[in-house]
Design a protein around this motif. Structure first.
Motif, short mmCIF file in Angstrom:
data_model
loop_
_atom_site.label_atom_id
_atom_site.label_comp_id
_atom_site.label_asym_id
_atom_site.label_seq_id
_atom_site.Cartn_x
_atom_site.Cartn_y
_atom_site.Cartn_z
N GLY A 3 28.15 -3.56 60.30
CA GLY A 3 28.13 -2.11 60.18
C GLY A 3 29.07 -1.65 59.07
O GLY A 3 29.84 -2.42 58.50
N ILE A 4 29.00 -0.36 58.76
CA ILE A 4 29.80 0.23 57.70
C ILE A 4 30.39 1.53 58.21
O ILE A 4 29.72 2.29 58.92
CB ILE A 4 28.95 0.50 56.44
CG1 ILE A 4 28.35 -0.79 55.90
CG2 ILE A 4 29.77 1.18 55.35
CD1 ILE A 4 27.35 -0.56 54.78
N LEU A 5 31.65 1.78 57.84
CA LEU A 5 32.30 3.04 58.18
C LEU A 5 32.80 3.68 56.89
O LEU A 5 33.54 3.07 56.13
CB LEU A 5 33.48 2.82 59.13
CG LEU A 5 34.17 4.09 59.66
CD1 LEU A 5 33.25 4.79 60.66
CD2 LEU A 5 35.51 3.77 60.29
N VAL A 6 32.36 4.91 56.62
CA VAL A 6 32.76 5.65 55.42
C VAL A 6 33.48 6.92 55.87
O VAL A 6 32.91 7.72 56.62
CB VAL A 6 31.54 6.01 54.54
CG1 VAL A 6 31.98 6.81 53.32
CG2 VAL A 6 30.80 4.74 54.11
N VAL A 7 34.72 7.08 55.43
CA VAL A 7 35.54 8.23 55.81
C VAL A 7 35.79 9.08 54.58
O VAL A 7 36.30 8.59 53.57
CB VAL A 7 36.88 7.78 56.43
CG1 VAL A 7 37.72 8.99 56.80
CG2 VAL A 7 36.63 6.91 57.65
N GLU A 8 35.44 10.34 54.67
CA GLU A 8 35.74 11.30 53.60
C GLU A 8 36.54 12.42 54.22
O GLU A 8 36.02 13.24 54.98
CB GLU A 8 34.46 11.83 52.97
CG GLU A 8 34.72 12.69 51.76
CD GLU A 8 33.45 13.24 51.15
OE1 GLU A 8 33.54 13.86 50.08
OE2 GLU A 8 32.40 13.06 51.77
N SER A 9 37.84 12.42 53.90
CA SER A 9 38.74 13.37 54.57
C SER A 9 39.83 13.82 53.61
O SER A 9 40.97 13.35 53.68
CB SER A 9 39.35 12.72 55.82
OG SER A 9 40.19 13.62 56.50
N PRO A 10 39.51 14.72 52.68
CA PRO A 10 40.55 15.22 51.78
C PRO A 10 41.59 16.03 52.55
O PRO A 10 41.30 16.60 53.61
CB PRO A 10 39.76 16.09 50.80
CG PRO A 10 38.53 16.50 51.55
CD PRO A 10 38.20 15.35 52.45
#
Length: 459
Positions: A437-444
């Motif tokens: 699986g893949i986890l992508v976090v976008e949290s500026p």
């Protein structure tokens, strides 16, 4: 609530992923200033073209040395296999080929920008020269390096010839107006002779012919970078395919790492369950047994006190049952087994301290293990939102793209989440990686936060 973000990832709630990734390559204004010329016009003088041309030039002598050595050691070693001497000769030859391969990887990184990982080191079961020779001879990496040394030389000769001819003739013709005067007019030769026999000769000596020659050279010079890039593309393929790590070995190493993550995760879950049982339900049941024992002793002499104690014990039973339900839900909730992700995630959202909107769009149910991982992924993300985000609203979106299960959790909180900071997100990413699986976090910083998870469907 969600919008399309491409066939590969389905829907995404933010559209600046490309901007975020491209921003790491430098200042856009400076790049625009550098790239005002069209790519086809600046290609002949770009650093990439010069580096690739140097790579082609160096390939010829290096490949000749590697080819000669590899063929010689292979022939000598194969010829001496009837004796024991052939085995160490072959092992030494293959080891030297691995050394040539290391040099080629360094050269490819420096001149072609090809980041090829080093192959996995030799693994000898025992120590000693015999074990080392066996490991070298059994290693597919060693033989792929030998194949590279043999195949690269004819290609290096071809690419060297083509690149040098086009490069030299292109620039020579382009600059012909600057140096045609070196031919002595008084000797009857005012320029380059293209044709000549006993009765006729043709020279490039008048302004029209000189200008036409320069224009032709310009076309050749403009086309040479693309020819060189096409030639070095083959080199890139050969370096990747023959000098990099074996895909099978890399996959085995990856699976071994994932297995370790799974084992550690299972052990941690068992310790958590044991701790929760010991400190929670077990302690309450022990206290309940003691209270019921005291109530039994007081039943004859003080029935009212015994009744109060039984009533208190009844309340403790309810609390213990609730703790056991919560513990069972933490292992695998019954609602997930019975009704699937839609109902299970809705129940999670109802317990979250932040209003959560849930949208599940699945044509069928994935494999039970994947469904459980998806549930606990959303559960941990919602817990993070409740504890750390300061959000006013959140949303959970679940859908399927081909053979992948997609999850996306969004909140409008303060942001700043980082998967590389050693937080719970890092552990979550490790769990997902263990099942491909893949986890992508976008949290500026300042928010909002979008966490996208991708899991194999395996229905």
């Amino acid at each position: 609530m969600a919008t399309d973000y491409g066939q590969g990832y389905g829907r995404v709630m933010r559209s600046d992923l490309g901007d975020r990734w491209s921003g790491g390559f430098g200042d856009d204004t400076a790049a625009e200033r550098r790239n005002r010329l069209p790519v086809w016009l600046r290609a002949p003088v770009e650093g990439r073209t010069l580096r690739e041309f140097v790579y082609v030039l160096l390939s010829l002598p290096i490949s000749i040395v590697a080819f000669t050595f590899a063929v010689t050691m292979l022939a000598v070693g194969a010829g001496l296999l009837v004796t024991f001497v052939g085995i160490p000769v072959l092992a030494l030859g293959l080891t030297a080929c691995r050394g040539f391969g290391a040099l080629e990887r360094v050269r490819a990184r420096a001149l072609l920008g090809v980041d090829v990982q080093d192959p996995h080191p030799l693994r000898a079961r025992d120590s000693g020269p015999l074990a080392w020779m066996g490991a070298v001879l059994k290693s597919g990496v060693s033989w792929r390096h030998l194949v590279y040394a043999v195949l690269h030389m004819p290609w290096a000769i071809f690419s060297f010839t083509v690149a040098v001819v086009f490069w030299t003739y292109g620039w020579a013709m382009l600059t012909y107006p600057l140096w045609f005067w070196v031919f002595p007019v008084y000797g009857g030769q005012g320029g380059i002779q293209l044709y000549g026999d006993d009765s006729h000769r043709f020279y490039l000596d008048n302004p029209f012919e000189i200008g036409l020659t320069s224009a032709t050279g310009l076309l050749v010079a403009l086309g040479t970078p693309w020819i060189i890039r096409a030639l070095t593309t083959v080199d890139r393929v050969m370096v990747f395919g023959l000098l990099g790590p074996s895909r099978l070995v890399s996959r085995v190493v990856e699976l071994e790492s994932d297995r370790g993550v799974v084992v550690d995760t299972a052990a941690a879950d068992l310790r958590r369950i044991e701790r929760d049982l010991h400190d929670g339900a077990q302690a309450r049941l022990v206290a309940l047994a003691m209270d019921l024992g005291l109530a039994k002793e007081k039943l004859a002499e003080d029935p009212q006190a015994a009744a109060r104690m039984v009533d208190e014990a009844h309340g403790e039973v309810k609390v213990a049952l609730q703790e056991l339900r919560d513990l069972a839900r933490g292992i695998h909730p019954a609602v997930l087994t019975d009704r699937g992700l839609d109902a299970a995630l809705s129940a999670l959202a109802a317990r979250c301290t932040v209003p959560v909107e849930v949208e599940v769009d699945l044509p069928s149910r994935p494999a039970a293990a994947i469904e459980g991982i998806a549930y606990f992924t959303v559960s941990e993300l919602l817990q993070n939102i409740s504890k750390h985000s300061g959000a006013a609203r959140a949303s959970v979106d679940v859908w399927r793209v081909e053979d992948r299960l997609m999850l996306q959790v969004f909140d409008d909180g303060q942001g700043g989440a980082d998967v590389t900071a050693g937080s719970g997100l890092a552990g979550l990413a490790g769990r997902l990686d263990a099942v491909d699986g893949i986890l992508v976090v976008e949290s500026p910083v300042g928010g909002p936060t979008t966490v996208t998870a991708e899991l194999p469907w395996r229905g």
